[in-house]
Scaffold this active site. Structure first.
Site, short mmCIF file in Angstrom:
data_model
loop_
_atom_site.label_atom_id
_atom_site.label_comp_id
_atom_site.label_asym_id
_atom_site.label_seq_id
_atom_site.Cartn_x
_atom_site.Cartn_y
_atom_site.Cartn_z
N HIS A 132 0.97 -1.31 0.05
CA HIS A 132 0.06 0.02 -0.03
C HIS A 132 0.89 1.24 0.02
O HIS A 132 2.06 1.19 0.18
CB HIS A 132 -1.09 -0.08 1.38
CG HIS A 132 -0.24 0.01 2.53
ND1 HIS A 132 0.51 -1.00 3.14
CD2 HIS A 132 -0.18 0.90 3.50
CE1 HIS A 132 0.75 -0.59 4.36
NE2 HIS A 132 0.45 0.58 4.42
N ASP B 264 5.58 4.88 5.14
CA ASP B 264 6.48 3.94 5.72
C ASP B 264 6.78 2.62 4.89
O ASP B 264 7.14 1.50 5.14
CB ASP B 264 6.22 3.60 6.86
CG ASP B 264 4.82 2.89 7.37
OD1 ASP B 264 3.84 3.56 6.44
OD2 ASP B 264 4.57 1.92 8.04
N HIS B 265 6.00 2.41 3.74
CA HIS B 265 6.06 1.28 2.77
C HIS B 265 6.69 1.67 1.28
O HIS B 265 7.00 0.87 0.61
CB HIS B 265 4.67 0.51 2.75
CG HIS B 265 4.40 -0.08 4.07
ND1 HIS B 265 4.50 -1.42 4.13
CD2 HIS B 265 3.59 0.61 5.27
CE1 HIS B 265 3.85 -1.56 5.46
NE2 HIS B 265 3.65 -0.43 6.09
#
Length: 309
Positions: free
Chosen positions: A61, A65-66
Site C-alpha cells: 500500500h 513507511d512502505h
C-alpha cells in the site's frame, strides 16, 4: 533449492534506532523479490548484503513507511548502470501515485520501469515453478498482501525398486521420474507409479503487509512454511490496533494457529515498544504452538522444504 528471507525493516510507522520502516527481501534460488520499500531500504540492502539484483518489487500500500525508499533505490540502480527492466506491482488504482513517487526528483532512470496494478485474487508473477499471488488485506487504505507459492514437486524416485523391476540405470530412470512409462527389452512395461512416490508440496511464504486479522489470511496461509504478519501492537493497545487497521501479536498468532502455519514472524512493530518485544513473543506463544518470533532488522531465515530431513 533455497528460499532466504531477510528482514530489512521491521518497524511500524516511523523508524527507530533499532528498526527501519517496512521492507522484506526474498531470494529464491537467485530470484530477488523485494516486498515494500520503506525509507532507507537501499542502505539496509547494502548493510545486510542482499545486493540489488531484483527484478520485481511488490508494494502492499502507499503509506509512506512502505514506499518512501522507492525513489532513492531507483536512483541508485540508475547510478549503478542498471539495464535490466524492473516491474513494480502495486494495488489497483495506484499507478499514477507510484509513478509520481518514482519521478519525484525530476529524473527518469535509463532502464525500463513498469508499474503493474494488481488486486487480491490476481497472480502478480508467474515463474516456471512458483508464483506470487495477491492476497486480501484490511487496512485504512487500499492494501494487499502477497504469497509466494511453489508448485508441487515430483515424488521421490525409488531407484532400488526400479532396478528390482529390471530398469537399466540410465535415461529410462529420468523418463520414469518425468511421468513416462518405459518398455524393457523383454517387453515389460514399467509405469511411473511403480517407482515414483506421491507428489510433494512446495513451500509457501505469506507476507500480509499492514492488516487487521482477517479470515482470508487463514485460507491463503494454510500450512504456510513462513507467515510474516502485521503485529504492530501487544495486548495493551488492542483497541488501537483495530482503529488503525493493524493487528496485535496475539491476533497474528491466532491467524497462524488457525492456518496451521509452521513459523510466524511478527513485523511492523510500533515504536512505543522500542527494543523490548518480549510481550509480543510471550503473547504469541500463548496462542500459537509453532515458532513465533519478532525478527531483528537484518535477520535472515532459511525456509526449508516441508519434507526436509
Amino acid at each position: 533449492m533455497s528460499i532466504r528471507v531477510t528482514f530489512l525493516g521491521t518497524s511500524g510507522a516511523v523508524p527507530t534506532t533499532e528498526r527501519n520502516p517496512s521492507s522484506l527481501m526474498v531470494n529464491r534460488e537467485g530470484d530477488g523479490l523485494l516486498f515494500d520499500v520503506g525509507e532507507g531500504t537501499q542502505r539496509q540492502m547494502m548493510r545486510f548484503g542482499t545486493g540489488f539484483s531484483i527484478s520485481h518489487i511488490f508494494i502492499t500500500h502507499l503509506h509512506g513507511d512502505h514506499v518512501l525508499g522507492l525513489p532513492g533505490l531507483i536512483q541508485t540502480m540508475d547510478f549503478n548502470d542498471r539495464e535490466e527492466p524492473l516491474a513494480i506491482h502495486a494495488p489497483r488504482g495506484t499507478r499514477s501515485e507510484v509513478e509520481d513517487l518514482l519521478y519525484a526528483a525530476n529524473t527518469r532512470p535509463s532502464f525500463r520501469v513498469r508499474v503493474n496494478e494488481v488486486d487480491d485474487g490476481d497472480v502478480a508473477l508467474t515463474q516456471s515453478d512458483y508464483e506470487v499471488r495477491v492476497i486480501e488485506a484490511d487496512h485504512r487504505t487500499k492494501a494487499i498482501g502477497y504469497a509466494i507459492v511453489e508448485d508441487d514437486r515430483k515424488g521421490r524416485f525409488d531407484r532400488e525398486k526400479a532396478e528390482e523391476l529390471g530398469v537399466p540405470v540410465g535415461p529410462k530412470f529420468g523418463r520414469l521420474h518425468e511421468g513416462e512409462p518405459v518398455e524393457l527389452e523383454d517387453g515389460t512395461v514399467v509405469r511411473p507409479e511403480q517407482v515414483v512416490g506421491d507428489t510433494r508440496p512446495g513451500r509457501r511464504v505469506v507476507y500480509t503487509g499492514d492488516t487487521r486479522p482477517i479470515a482470508a489470511t487463514v485460507e491463503v496461509a494454510e500450512d504456510a512454511d513462513l507467515l510474516v504478519h502485521d503485529a504492530t501492537f501487544a495486548d495493551d493497545f488492542a483497541e488501537r490496533a483495530g482503529q488503525t487497521g493493524h493487528s496485535t501479536a496475539r491476533q497474528a498468532a491466532e491467524i497462524a494457529a488457525r492456518a496451521n502455519a509452521k513459523r510466524l514472524a511478527m513485523t511492523h512493530i510500533s515504536s512505543r515498544y522500542a527494543g523490548d518485544v518480549s510481550d509480543h513473543e510471550r503473547q504469541a506463544r500463548e496462542t500459537f504452538d509453532g515458532e513465533a518470533f519478532v525478527p531483528d532488522d537484518g535477520q535472515t531465515v532459511e525456509v526449508p522444504y516441508p519434507d526436509a530431513e
